[in-house]
Design an enzyme around this catalytic site. Structure first.
Site, short mmCIF file in Angstrom:
data_model
loop_
_atom_site.label_atom_id
_atom_site.label_comp_id
_atom_site.label_asym_id
_atom_site.label_seq_id
_atom_site.Cartn_x
_atom_site.Cartn_y
_atom_site.Cartn_z
N GLU A 102 0.89 -1.31 0.19
CA GLU A 102 -0.44 0.09 0.04
C GLU A 102 0.71 0.87 0.08
O GLU A 102 0.45 1.61 -0.07
CB GLU A 102 -1.13 0.21 1.43
CG GLU A 102 -2.14 -1.05 0.98
CD GLU A 102 -2.52 -1.67 1.96
OE1 GLU A 102 -2.69 -1.25 3.52
OE2 GLU A 102 -4.04 -1.34 1.72
N GLU A 122 -3.62 -9.61 3.40
CA GLU A 122 -4.11 -9.37 4.37
C GLU A 122 -5.37 -10.39 4.40
O GLU A 122 -5.66 -10.60 5.82
CB GLU A 122 -4.49 -7.97 4.37
CG GLU A 122 -3.98 -7.13 4.49
CD GLU A 122 -3.63 -6.01 3.29
OE1 GLU A 122 -3.22 -7.75 2.36
OE2 GLU A 122 -3.05 -5.43 2.91
#
Ligand code: 3H9
Length: 687
Positions: A102, A122
């Site tokens: 990210e 994730e």
């Protein structure tokens, strides 16, 4: 000093430096926030962000997930990078995962080393990307690619990342390449948040939903990730970011996320005990006794990790069969692209099969994977003792036999250890390291080193019938068979366990492995079985009928034409008959009752295993069940799951079941202790 900054001329270098994996904890977030201000105040022309130690960043520091989030929050830090008037370039080496990826998405440009990978794992931790991943990635790589990456959680290599537009360039030296980017080109890059959102495509979304249903059944995070990606398509960037953050925070505290974090850390904790200081034996040449499916799988696993391997067989036919078996695995690996032509040839060169024990005189480890008979094992170990050097470790892959008795076949039993692999041995990650009464620390240390080199999950276990995994499996099957005889069917039991999260239930699984193995075990146990314990005869009837599983075309299910399984009314009738003979009034168990009985039986057995010191701790039992027996990872393993029920509740329910059968349901003292003291089962230690 988790983030360092330095400038050279008008270029700023920001380095994430938080060993061992540059996880993004509070100090990294603070360091990055300060780096944005520093870069802007220093009036730099560009910032190049990279990670120290050849690793960009492994994502958010998941150790922080058990406490409340603390400022500065990653989405805010990344928005600051994203909105900065200084262009940022991510130079990615090693891995950029989760929050690490990210960070890269918030930069204006991304350059990767060819060997690096980038991804959003994730969901494997029960959460979704929480710092813009679900909103930026679809804008950058399109809906289908973003759904693939985020809902499956599998990282991609540099070349694929380049192909799908996730990164701008691949270069051996990404930091230097970032330095060399032409300023004009750099100025032309559009921030990912300003790219148009992809079109909403129902076909792509439905395909992803179906894939999640089949591959990640029972798991919440992949579904949530899809929902948030879908919702983001119709929302302004910041609103999308807001719902992503809220969902991430909710999932972070969920039972599934806690369970998956538990397995993640338990897996990393599977290593030799800190107080084991003995030096392992040097390993280069390993002898494997027996070239059947198990022996050849073990041999291939060893070849894959760089060892020279010799399979010992009893006759020429055995040698030929061993060669064919190993060759078949090598060819399959080649076909699947796991190894290349050179790799397959090189593995073949390191492999031999022979009947001559003199050929292993320089092997420092032997792994016996011969027929499960004490007589056979005794003969093999006596021969190994003669053939191998005196310091060599002699291991048995036995699943059930008494390792201490095997060890008595050699003059120095401290050399003997159990190395219990799971079929297929080159694929299954679990390795039970069986510690006998006389096993030396050197042998144990060698077992752990081997486990590490084979990239397996090594778990030390003590000697008992079935060790940890097969002992719990035996109780699992016994409980299931009792439910079957007293009022259910194999297919209802299987369905109940699949709903719990197993990929297949106990009967479908046994049809795959064959009913004859468990039958042989039951015959072996006849002499020592408590005569007062209830015995369920249905599995014996199945063997009498020749219903041994898929290999005979019928087991608990029928497999007409070798195809898919169908329920078999004859099998259901066996339970009716046996219940009738035994004068049992059958009851109709619900799926919840089936699950409860089966799982409580397993938990009770596991608690005894822990108390007896057969397992070192509860986490090890979780690892055995998750990595060797298909227990759903997202439930955290058997003992973690037990704690979600609570020892008090478990004991109260076991007390009820005890009234039905005080022997089968005899309550483990360890559970009683946990219930009385209000302590966690996962914290319990051997007596
Ligand atoms: C996330 O990023 C959420 C964001 O979207 C949103 C934020 C707002 N945290 O595996 P190893 C430790 S979620 C803390 O043996 P390798 C590990 O426990 C995160 N610690 O090394 C071990 O400690 P110890 C998404 C971590 O070289 C040591 O580092 N990211 C973390 O075989 C070495 O680990 C992931 O899911 C972490 N994130 O493999 C990536 N990661 O030495 C998870 C590792 O005390 N990590 N540790 O036992 C991995 O996949 C592997 O660790 C990695 C290195 C490939 C990085």
């Amino acid at each position: 000093m988790s983030v360092t900054t330095r400038r050279e001329d008008n270029v700023g270098y920001v380095t994430i430096d938080s060993p061992p994996v540059n996880a993004i904890g509070r100090s990294v977030r603070t360091g990055l926030r300060d780096a944005v201000t520093w870069a802007e105040q220093s009036n730099l022309e560009r910032v190049i962000i990279s990670g120290a130690g050849g690793m960009f960043a492994a994502g958010a520091d998941t150790k922080e997930f058990d406490s409340d989030p603390v400022e500065p929050h990653l989405p805010d830090v990344l928005n600051a990078i994203d909105q900065s008037f200084i262009p940022w370039i991510a130079a990615i080496e090693g891995v950029a995962l989760g929050g690490g990826a990210e960070i890269a998405l918030a930069c204006d440009m991304r350059i990767m080393a060819p060997s690096a990978s980038i991804g959003f794992p994730e969901v494997t931790l029960g959460v979704i990307p929480g710092a813009g991943g679900t909103q930026r990635l679809p804008r950058l790589v399109g809906l289908a690619n973003a759904l693939d990456m985020i809902t499956l959680g599998k990282p991609v290599k540099a070349q694929l990342a380049l192909d799908i537009g996730l990164v701008h360039a691949v270069d051996e030296d990404p930091v230097y390449a970032a330095f060399m980017v032409n300023s004009e080109a750099l100025g032309s890059f559009v921030s990912v948040r300003d790219l148009p959102v992809p079109m909403l495509d129902a076909a792509i979304l439905n395909a992803a939903r179906e894939r999640i249903n089949s591959k990640s059944s029972g798991q919440i995070a992949p579904h949530k990730a899809l929902d948030i990606i879908e919702a983001g398509i119709g929302l302004p960037f910041l609103e999308g970011l807001d719902i992503e953050r809220k969902t991430f925070l909710t999932l972070r505290g969920s039972e599934q996320a806690k369970a998956l974090r538990h397995v993640f850390f338990a897996e990393r904790g599977a290593k030799a005990p800190a107080d084991l200081t003995a030096k392992p034996v040097e390993l280069a040449h390993v002898a494997v006794v027996g070239g059947g499916l198990m022996g050849s799988g073990i041999a291939y696993a060893l070849l894959n990790s760089g060892f020279r391997v010799t399979i010992l067989e009893t006759d020429d036919d055995g040698v030929e069969r061993a060669c064919t078996n190993v060759d078949t695995i090598i060819a399959a690996s080649l076909k699947r692209g796991l190894i290349d032509e050179a790799g397959s040839n090189e593995r073949r060169k390191r492999f031999a099969a022979t009947t001559n024990y003199n050929n292993v005189s320089d092997a420092t480890l032997a792994i016996e994977a011969a027929y499960e008979s004490m007589d056979v094992k005794r003969t093999v170990f006596a021969a190994l003792e003669q053939a191998l050097p005196a310091h060599a470790i002699l291991a048995s892959n036995t699943s059930y036999l008494d390792l201490n008795e095997i060890a008595r076949s050699v003059s120095d039993p401290s050399r003997v250890i159990g190395l219990h692999f799971f079929a297929p041995a080159h694929i299954m990650k679990l390795l039970e390291i069986v510690v006998g009464a006389h096993t030396s620390d050197t042998a144990l240390a060698t077992g752990f080193v081997l486990g590490k080199r084979l990239r397996k999950i090594p778990v030390a276990v003590g000697v008992c019938d079935g060790f940890v995994g097969n002992r719990i499996l035996a109780r699992y099957r016994e409980a299931a068979d009792t439910i079957f005889m007293d009022g259910s069917t194999p297919w209802d039991i299987d369905e109940a366990m699949v709903e719990f999260g197993y990929a297949m239930g106990p009967y479908a699984a046994q049809d795959l492995s064959g009913l004859d193995i468990a039958h042989a075990n039951r015959r072996r146990q006849d002499a020592t079985r408590d005569p007062a314990r209830r015995y369920i005869p249905i599995a014996d009837r199945m063997v009498e009928l020749g219903k041994l599983g898929r290999k005979t075309g019928a087991g608990w299910y029928r497999y007409p034409g070798g195809g898919g399984r169908v329920d078999d009314p004859i099998v259901a009738d066996l339970a009716l008959e046996e219940a009738h003979f035994a004068g049992i009034k059958r009851v109709d168990y619900s799926a919840d009752e089936i699950r409860e009985r089966v799982l409580l039986a397993m938990i009770n057995e596991a608690a005894d295993i822990l108390q007896e010191g057969i397992a070192r701790n509860a986490s090890d039992i979780d690892l055995v069940l998750v990595f060797g027996y298909g227990f759903p990872r997202w439930r955290g393993g058997l003992m973690h799951y037990a704690d979600t029920l609570g020892a008090k509740t478990i004991v109260a329910r076991l007390e009820e079941l005890c009234k039905e059968d005080p022997i089968a349901w005899k309550i483990s003292p360890l559970l009683q202790q946990c219930a009385a003291n209000g302590t966690l089962i996962s914290d319990a230690a051997p007596a």
